[in-house]
Every structure is written in structure tokens, then in C-alpha cells.
Scaffold this active site. Structure first.
Site, PDB file in Angstrom:
ATOM      1  N   LYS A 176       6.941  -1.860  -3.224  1.00 47.30           N
ATOM      2  CA  LYS A 176       7.400  -2.577  -2.034  1.00 47.30           C
ATOM      3  C   LYS A 176       6.306  -3.545  -1.581  1.00 47.30           C
ATOM      4  O   LYS A 176       5.231  -3.116  -1.163  1.00 47.30           O
ATOM      5  CB  LYS A 176       7.753  -1.584  -0.931  1.00 47.30           C
ATOM      6  CG  LYS A 176       8.880  -0.624  -1.335  1.00 47.30           C
ATOM      7  CD  LYS A 176       9.210   0.393  -0.273  1.00 47.30           C
ATOM      8  CE  LYS A 176       8.074   1.381  -0.048  1.00 47.30           C
ATOM      9  NZ  LYS A 176       8.449   2.501   0.818  1.00 47.30           N
ATOM     10  N   THR A 209       9.649  -1.675  13.216  1.00 47.10           N
ATOM     11  CA  THR A 209       9.965  -1.357  11.823  1.00 47.10           C
ATOM     12  C   THR A 209       9.658   0.096  11.465  1.00 47.10           C
ATOM     13  O   THR A 209       9.540   0.434  10.288  1.00 47.10           O
ATOM     14  CB  THR A 209       9.177  -2.280  10.880  1.00 47.10           C
ATOM     15  OG1 THR A 209       7.772  -2.155  11.185  1.00 47.10           O
ATOM     16  CG2 THR A 209       9.591  -3.732  11.054  1.00 47.10           C
ATOM     17  N   GLY A 211       9.959   3.660  10.298  1.00 55.34           N
ATOM     18  CA  GLY A 211      10.942   4.348   9.466  1.00 55.34           C
ATOM     19  C   GLY A 211      11.471   3.547   8.304  1.00 55.34           C
ATOM     20  O   GLY A 211      12.365   4.017   7.585  1.00 55.34           O
ATOM     21  N   THR A 212      10.902   2.360   8.071  1.00 58.44           N
ATOM     22  CA  THR A 212      11.424   1.493   7.006  1.00 58.44           C
ATOM     23  C   THR A 212      11.402   2.171   5.642  1.00 58.44           C
ATOM     24  O   THR A 212      12.386   2.159   4.898  1.00 58.44           O
ATOM     25  CB  THR A 212      10.608   0.187   6.939  1.00 58.44           C
ATOM     26  OG1 THR A 212      10.638  -0.440   8.217  1.00 58.44           O
ATOM     27  CG2 THR A 212      11.172  -0.751   5.913  1.00 58.44           C
ATOM     28  N   GLY A 213      10.247   2.775   5.281  1.00 60.65           N
ATOM     29  CA  GLY A 213      10.121   3.375   3.955  1.00 60.65           C
ATOM     30  C   GLY A 213      11.038   4.570   3.753  1.00 60.65           C
ATOM     31  O   GLY A 213      11.668   4.715   2.700  1.00 60.65           O
ATOM     32  N   CYS A 214      11.127   5.428   4.769  1.00 54.87           N
ATOM     33  CA  CYS A 214      12.020   6.586   4.696  1.00 54.87           C
ATOM     34  C   CYS A 214      13.465   6.132   4.529  1.00 54.87           C
ATOM     35  O   CYS A 214      14.234   6.678   3.733  1.00 54.87           O
ATOM     36  CB  CYS A 214      11.912   7.433   5.964  1.00 54.87           C
ATOM     37  SG  CYS A 214      10.253   7.939   6.412  1.00 54.87           S
TER      38      CYS A 214
END
Length: 266
Positions: A176, A209, A211-214
Site C-alpha cells: 500500500k 482515515t 481504520g483504513t488498513g483494517c
């Protein structure tokens, strides 16, 4: 009788503020039309300002939750997040290796605010036990550096970063690149070492932003549970998380969460 929904299991930590962790995972699963289930690995005291405390659960509690769900209900995909310690990493790696379902591994190292969520002593277990069990690993640039020592500062570096992660054994890796400096787009690279898929979305001027990765990893797991290929699932997940970031909202005094239900409100 109504057909059963695809079932997705998250193995991750609890975020008391509701923006990331198991709470974000379950919201994503509901929004994307699957039945979400959870194994709690750790409890955090967490809000928009950071993580004030974290307490991991005993390995036997994590293993019991996992077996309870998988042996009775079954799963079509598993997603892992915060695993906290080497003991938990090894236990979860063994569990997903023995489960006949794709596994999306989000190798969570630090929170959005920079708080550590993985013991330094657990990094080797992630490299040697967890990543080899992954259908797809979804590290951000900081996690790539933490795991491999490769620091990506440009788009060209993403190939080198992906190769370094693939060397540990996941079938696919999604690097990412949202934190790459000087880019108008958020650029990600999905590859299995042969095929390359470059995913681009406009970089959005929204600081909320959390919590984006989860959310992205869970969205991919949802797609895999529905029978999509890895590239199809990642493409759909990127579209979903981009909309969630665009709709991210202020909450508390710090960084607010992405909006998992944005499609329900558009």
C-alpha cells in the site's frame, strides 16, 4: 430457506473507539454483504487521539474462539489484524494454515497514531510463520520496512518492497503506497511475483482515515469469500475503501474514522 451468507472471520484486536480493529472489520463485512465473525486477540483502550492501553488475550482464549467458530459455522475467508505477541502470531499462523479458506494477513505493527501494536520480538514469527500462511499480505510502507528493511520512497521502489515481502512466502502481496511522498494518487501494487496490478485512486484531502488498513484487508476477505479472484477482490476493496476515506468524519478531538457505511448513505 434463505441461503447462508458468505462467512468471514476476523482475528484481530478490539478498538474501543470503533474506528479500526475488529469493530471496523465487522462494519465492513456488514456493508459488503457477508456474515462477519470475530476472534478477539487483544483489547485496547483507544480513541481518536491514540492508544492509551493494550492487553493481549491468552493463547488458549484465542484458540478456543477460533475453533468454536470454524468447527461449527465454517468460514469462506479469514482476515488477521493485530496479533500483539510472538505467541499469538504463532498460534494464529497454525490455525489459519489448518483452515481450508483464503487468509488475508494485515501485518499490523503500529496504530494510525504511531502506537506500537506488535511486540518487536514477534517480528520473526510474522516473517517465518504468518506470512507463509497468507493468501495475501497487505503491508503499508512502514510495515514493509519493519519486516524487510526495505524503505520505499518512490513508486519504482514498490516492486522491490513487494519482492522482499514475497520472499517470506505469501502467495500475493499488496504493498500500500498511500504514504508515498509527492504523489497526487494513492498508488498500490498487487503482485504474486509474476503478474502485476497497479491500483490508483485520487489522494483525498481528508485527515479522518482511522481504520483504513483494517477496512481494506477486510474488504478483500469479503471479496474472496464471495468467490472473487485475488485481483478482483483487491480492486473491489480499493474502490470501497476509497469511498470510505472520502466520507471519513470527525470524531473526538483527533483523527476520525473512515465511514464504513458510506454506500448506505449515497
Amino acid at each position: 430457506m434463505t441461503p447462508a451468507l458468505p462467512r468471514v472471520l476476523t482475528v484481530a484486536g478490539s478498538d474501543s473507539g470503533g474506528g479500526a480493529g475488529v469493530q471496523a472489520d465487522l462494519k465492513t463485512m456488514l456493508a459488503l454483504g457477508v456474515h462477519g465473525m470475530s476472534v478477539i486477540t487483544a483489547v485496547t483502550a483507544q480513541n481518536s487521539l491514540g492508544v492509551q492501553g493494550a492487553w493481549e488475550l491468552p493463547v488458549e482464549a484465542v484458540r478456543a474462539q477460533y475453533r468454536s467458530v470454524v468447527d461449527d459455522i465454517g468460514v469462506q475467508a479469514v482476515k488477521t489484524g493485530m496479533l500483539a505477541s510472538a505467541e499469538l502470531v504463532e498460534a494464529v499462523a497454525g490455525l489459519i494454515s489448518g483452515t481450508d479458506a483464503p487468509a488475508v494477513v494485515d501485518p499490523v505493527g503500529v496504530s494510525k497514531h504511531g502506537d506500537p501494536l506488535l511486540a518487536a520480538s514477534a517480528l520473526d514469527a510474522v516473517r517465518t510463520r504468518l506470512l507463509p500462511a497468507a493468501t495475501l499480505a497487505t503491508p503499508n510502507l512502514d510495515e514493509v520496512a519493519q519486516l524487510t528493511g526495505v524503505r520505499a520512497g518512490s513508486e519504482d521502489d514498490l516492486r522491490r518492497a513487494a519482492a522482499a515481502v514475497l520472499a517470506y512466502g505469501p502467495r500475493w502481496v499488496l504493498v500500500k503506497g498511500g504514504h508515498l511522498p509527492g504523489h497526487a494518487d494513492a498508488v498500490d501494487l498487487l503482485t504474486d511475483g509474476c503478474a502485476e496490478h497497479w491500483l490508483r485512486a485520487p489522494r483525498l484531502p481528508n485527515r479522518h482515515t482511522h481504520g483504513t488498513g483494517c477496512t481494506l484487508a477486510s474488504a478483500v476477505a469479503c471479496g474472496l469469500a464471495k468467490g472473487l479472484t485475488v485481483p478482483e477482490a483487491v480492486t473491489a476493496a480499493k474502490e470501497y475503501v476509497t469511498g470510505a476515506i472520502a466520507a471519513g468524519f470527525a470524531l473526538g478531538a483527533g483523527i476520525g474514522p473512515v465511514d464504513h457505511g458510506w454506500r448506505l448513505r449515497t
